[in-house]
Design a protein around this motif. Structure first.
Motif, PDB file in Angstrom:
ATOM      1  N   VAL A 171      23.815  13.938  -3.528  1.00  0.00           N
ATOM      2  CA  VAL A 171      22.762  13.352  -2.699  1.00  0.00           C
ATOM      3  C   VAL A 171      21.461  13.246  -3.491  1.00  0.00           C
ATOM      4  CG1 VAL A 171      21.301  13.710  -0.670  1.00  0.00           C
ATOM      5  CG2 VAL A 171      23.766  14.077  -0.509  1.00  0.00           C
ATOM      6  N   LEU A 172      21.145  14.300  -4.233  1.00  0.00           N
ATOM      7  CA  LEU A 172      19.921  14.290  -5.038  1.00  0.00           C
ATOM      8  C   LEU A 172      19.979  13.206  -6.117  1.00  0.00           C
ATOM      9  CD1 LEU A 172      19.208  18.104  -5.557  1.00  0.00           C
ATOM     10  CD2 LEU A 172      18.211  16.552  -3.882  1.00  0.00           C
ATOM     11  N   LEU A 173      21.144  13.064  -6.751  1.00  0.00           N
ATOM     12  CA  LEU A 173      21.293  12.066  -7.800  1.00  0.00           C
ATOM     13  C   LEU A 173      21.127  10.648  -7.263  1.00  0.00           C
ATOM     14  CD1 LEU A 173      24.296  13.532  -9.838  1.00  0.00           C
ATOM     15  CD2 LEU A 173      21.929  13.316 -10.602  1.00  0.00           C
ATOM     16  N   LEU A 174      21.496  10.444  -5.997  1.00  0.00           N
ATOM     17  CA  LEU A 174      21.333   9.131  -5.384  1.00  0.00           C
ATOM     18  C   LEU A 174      19.923   8.931  -4.856  1.00  0.00           C
ATOM     19  CD1 LEU A 174      24.715   8.884  -3.418  1.00  0.00           C
ATOM     20  CD2 LEU A 174      24.121   7.779  -5.574  1.00  0.00           C
ATOM     21  N   LEU A 175      19.277  10.020  -4.431  1.00  0.00           N
ATOM     22  CA  LEU A 175      17.949   9.926  -3.837  1.00  0.00           C
ATOM     23  C   LEU A 175      16.861   9.743  -4.891  1.00  0.00           C
ATOM     24  CD1 LEU A 175      16.120  10.095  -1.346  1.00  0.00           C
ATOM     25  CD2 LEU A 175      16.179  12.595  -1.569  1.00  0.00           C
ATOM     26  N   VAL A 176      16.997  10.423  -6.027  1.00  0.00           N
ATOM     27  CA  VAL A 176      15.951  10.382  -7.051  1.00  0.00           C
ATOM     28  C   VAL A 176      15.657   8.957  -7.530  1.00  0.00           C
ATOM     29  CG1 VAL A 176      15.401  11.016  -9.426  1.00  0.00           C
ATOM     30  CG2 VAL A 176      16.162  12.760  -7.815  1.00  0.00           C
ATOM     31  N   LEU A 228      15.929  16.575 -21.800  1.00  0.00           N
ATOM     32  CA  LEU A 228      15.147  15.821 -22.772  1.00  0.00           C
ATOM     33  C   LEU A 228      14.666  14.500 -22.189  1.00  0.00           C
ATOM     34  CD1 LEU A 228      17.256  16.318 -26.021  1.00  0.00           C
ATOM     35  CD2 LEU A 228      15.137  17.476 -25.388  1.00  0.00           C
ATOM     36  N   LEU A 229      15.530  13.854 -21.413  1.00  0.00           N
ATOM     37  CA  LEU A 229      15.169  12.588 -20.787  1.00  0.00           C
ATOM     38  C   LEU A 229      14.121  12.797 -19.711  1.00  0.00           C
ATOM     39  CD1 LEU A 229      15.691   9.536 -20.281  1.00  0.00           C
ATOM     40  CD2 LEU A 229      17.488  10.246 -18.673  1.00  0.00           C
ATOM     41  N   VAL A 230      14.372  13.751 -18.816  1.00  0.00           N
ATOM     42  CA  VAL A 230      13.495  13.968 -17.670  1.00  0.00           C
ATOM     43  C   VAL A 230      12.135  14.510 -18.093  1.00  0.00           C
ATOM     44  CG1 VAL A 230      13.201  15.277 -15.532  1.00  0.00           C
ATOM     45  CG2 VAL A 230      15.430  14.296 -16.105  1.00  0.00           C
ATOM     46  N   THR A 256       6.068  12.711  -6.311  1.00  0.00           N
ATOM     47  CA  THR A 256       6.132  14.177  -6.204  1.00  0.00           C
ATOM     48  C   THR A 256       7.532  14.650  -5.872  1.00  0.00           C
ATOM     49  OG1 THR A 256       3.817  14.223  -5.474  1.00  0.00           O
ATOM     50  CG2 THR A 256       5.161  16.176  -5.037  1.00  0.00           C
ATOM     51  N   LEU A 257       8.176  13.988  -4.900  1.00  0.00           N
ATOM     52  CA  LEU A 257       9.540  14.373  -4.532  1.00  0.00           C
ATOM     53  C   LEU A 257      10.514  14.114  -5.674  1.00  0.00           C
ATOM     54  CD1 LEU A 257       9.756  13.126  -0.827  1.00  0.00           C
ATOM     55  CD2 LEU A 257       9.646  15.484  -1.633  1.00  0.00           C
ATOM     56  N   ALA A 258      10.375  12.964  -6.345  1.00  0.00           N
ATOM     57  CA  ALA A 258      11.266  12.657  -7.464  1.00  0.00           C
ATOM     58  C   ALA A 258      11.127  13.693  -8.566  1.00  0.00           C
ATOM     59  CB  ALA A 258      10.968  11.254  -8.004  1.00  0.00           C
ATOM     60  N   LEU A 259       9.898  14.063  -8.878  1.00  0.00           N
ATOM     61  CA  LEU A 259       9.652  15.037  -9.943  1.00  0.00           C
ATOM     62  C   LEU A 259      10.209  16.411  -9.552  1.00  0.00           C
ATOM     63  CD1 LEU A 259       8.274  15.078 -12.720  1.00  0.00           C
ATOM     64  CD2 LEU A 259       6.199  15.893 -11.589  1.00  0.00           C
ATOM     65  N   GLY A 260       9.979  16.809  -8.313  1.00  0.00           N
ATOM     66  CA  GLY A 260      10.476  18.105  -7.857  1.00  0.00           C
ATOM     67  C   GLY A 260      11.993  18.169  -7.851  1.00  0.00           C
TER      68      GLY A 260
END
Length: 503
Positions: A16-21, A167-169, A477-481
């Protein structure tokens, strides 16, 4: 056998997180796309004309001028930047400068059609979206670039082995606020350079460390990243070759299989070199700019060397956005520099001779390239060479500093992690607000709000500026968190916390 429900739940949550980000990241970039008017990017009068003529002469879009060096392009591509260099003037001035017919064709010598300073790939691709409705076309291009960045980074994240994903993030996260966010969601080719700088070397590193479908996927992404970067800016061809060389040094082995695999990055280096030859922009390295310095000779060199760091960190908020006239609040660059230094200092805890060698090479490039260009052009830091030219190189050097060569995960306590997430999110929010304020009402306006009677905005169909700012702030903010949760293993948090208690 009782199924491991907790593991299944964790996998479902991670999916879910991988799809939401990506949705959140695209939302944040989309807000940046709407945060400034047509013509707000640096040298947009040049880039917009180049895009409209990116696919040759087309009726109503780009037509032959009186001479070979001239084209007829829509008025709005040339005259939209009426507010440039005057931060107190909002974008409402466009009503007078663009006139009642923004698509009227007028003569221009400002474009890649005149000098071929830039490679043709970026302008040809963006030219596909050019229409006689200038505003809609520009917004479409910005959103397309935001989507390209989001999709590319998402595919790379999925293809990379878990150990390389930080490294990417982290590498991109600590370097793209605020200038990178502005450029990615713009029609400036530097946005593609930012994407390439943050992805090419990591994709190649993963290529050497994986097999099977991952290696094939990462090879394809590395190829695309090379074309994106070197096809947008001539100097990115040089940076791409430096990135490829750094990866070879980091992964080199005395094995036949390795050197066979290394033929691929060698081919990418050749491709980057060929794209470099399609532009004369790289000639700036050899011929410099028009002289603007009050110093000469050795005195100029010493003065520039002492002030070069201003170029390195200019993209983090110490320099203005847009036409360099949107000055950022002090809190923006304090926050971004804090997070950048924290990340780099942590990354330097892991090192070997290979990493030290490539970092030294990256640092030398950060010094030599701008110093040489300024010296040849007889210019001082702050003139001619801009911070955005060095942002791709900064991204590469920071990423190399973050690389762990001891095989261990990136480590941070929850307090360290959320402190950095909070500082970077706050800096992003203030930068976005300031950028929007500059164009809606002008920076001389003392009202806290982003809109009032007579202020600039796209129109009633687009949510009001304050709503957009809140949406962009929340999404980033949500994406970064969430990304922090994904790339910093929880067990690393617990290990660090337990060590702190035992000490």
């Amino acid at each position: 056998m009782v199924p491991d429900t907790s593991r299944s739940q964790r996998r479902a949550t991670k999916l879910v997180l991988l799809l939401l980000v990506p949705v959140l990241l695209f939302t944040a970039l989309a807000v940046w796309a709407f945060a400034s008017p047509v013509g707000a990017g640096p040298d947009d009068d040049f880039h917009l004309g180049s895009i409209w003529c990116g696919n040759g002469d087309r009726t109503g879009l780009c037509e032959p001028g009186a001479t070979n060096a001239e084209k007829l392009v829509p008025r709005a591509t040339l005259k939209s930047s009426c507010y440039a260099f005057h931060p107190e003037i909002p974008a409402t001035c466009q009503a007078g400068s663009v006139g009642s017919d923004p698509s009227e064709l007028i003569p221009s010598t400002r474009g890649n059609f005149n000098s071929s300073l830039y490679p043709p790939v970026f302008y040809s691709f963006m030219g596909v979206f050019a229409t006689e409705r200038i505003t809609g076309a520009v917004l479409t291009m910005r959103l397309v670039n935001a989507a390209i960045f989001t999709l590319f980074c998402s595919l790379l994240f999925a293809a990379l082995p878990r150990q390389l994903r930080p490294l990417l993030v982290i590498g991109l996260g600590v370097t793209i606020v605020p200038l990178g966010m502005f450029l990615i969601a713009s029609v400036n080719p530097s946005g593609w350079a930012v994407l390439s700088a943050g992805t090419l070397w990591i994709a190649l590193l993963g290529y050497f460390k994986t097999r099977g479908w991952r290696r094939a996927s990462l090879a394809g992404l590395a190829l695309a990243s090379t074309v994106i970067g070197a096809g947008a800016r001539g100097d990115m061809s040089v940076y791409s070759i430096l990135a490829i060389g750094a990866v070879v040094v980091l992964t080199m082995r005395r094995e036949k299989a390795y050197w066979i695999a290394a033929l691929f990055p060698a081919g990418l280096a050749v491709l980057a070199g060929l794209l470099f030859l399609t532009a004369s922009q790289g000639g700036l390295v050899g011929s410099g700019f028009a002289a603007t310095a009050s110093y000469r000779g050795f005195a100029l060199l010493v003065n520039n060397l002492m002030n070069l760091p201003a170029l390195w960190v200019g993209s983090l908020g110490t320099w203005g956005l847009g036409w360099l006239d949107t000055t950022m609040p002090t809190a923006v660059w304090v926050g971004t520099l804090f997070v950048l230094f924290a990340a780099v200092f942590t990354g330097l805890a892991s090192q070997n001779w290979r990493k030290i060698l490539v970092l030294a090479g990256g640092f030398i490039a950060l010094v030599f390239i701008p110093a040489y260009m300024l010296q040849v052009g007889q210019s001082e830091v702050g003139a001619q060479v801009q911070a955005r030219y060095l942002l791709p190189l900064l991204i590469l050097v920071v990423g190399l500093a973050l690389l762990r060569v001891d095989g261990r995960d990136q480590r941070a306590t929850p307090f360290q992690l959320w402190l950095c997430v909070g500082a970077l999110s706050l800096a992003h929010s203030m930068a976005l607000y300031t950028n929007m304020k500059r164009y809606t009402e002008g920076l001389s306006d003392k009202d806290v709000g982003l809109s009032e009677a007579g202020s600039w905005w796209w129109g009633p169909a687009i949510p009001q500026p304050m709503i957009m700012w809140l949406a962009g702030t929340l999404a980033f903010t949500l994406a970064l968190g969430l990304l922090a949760q994904l790339v910093i293993p929880h067990r690393a948090w617990r290990t660090n916390a337990a060590t702190a208690v035992s000490d």
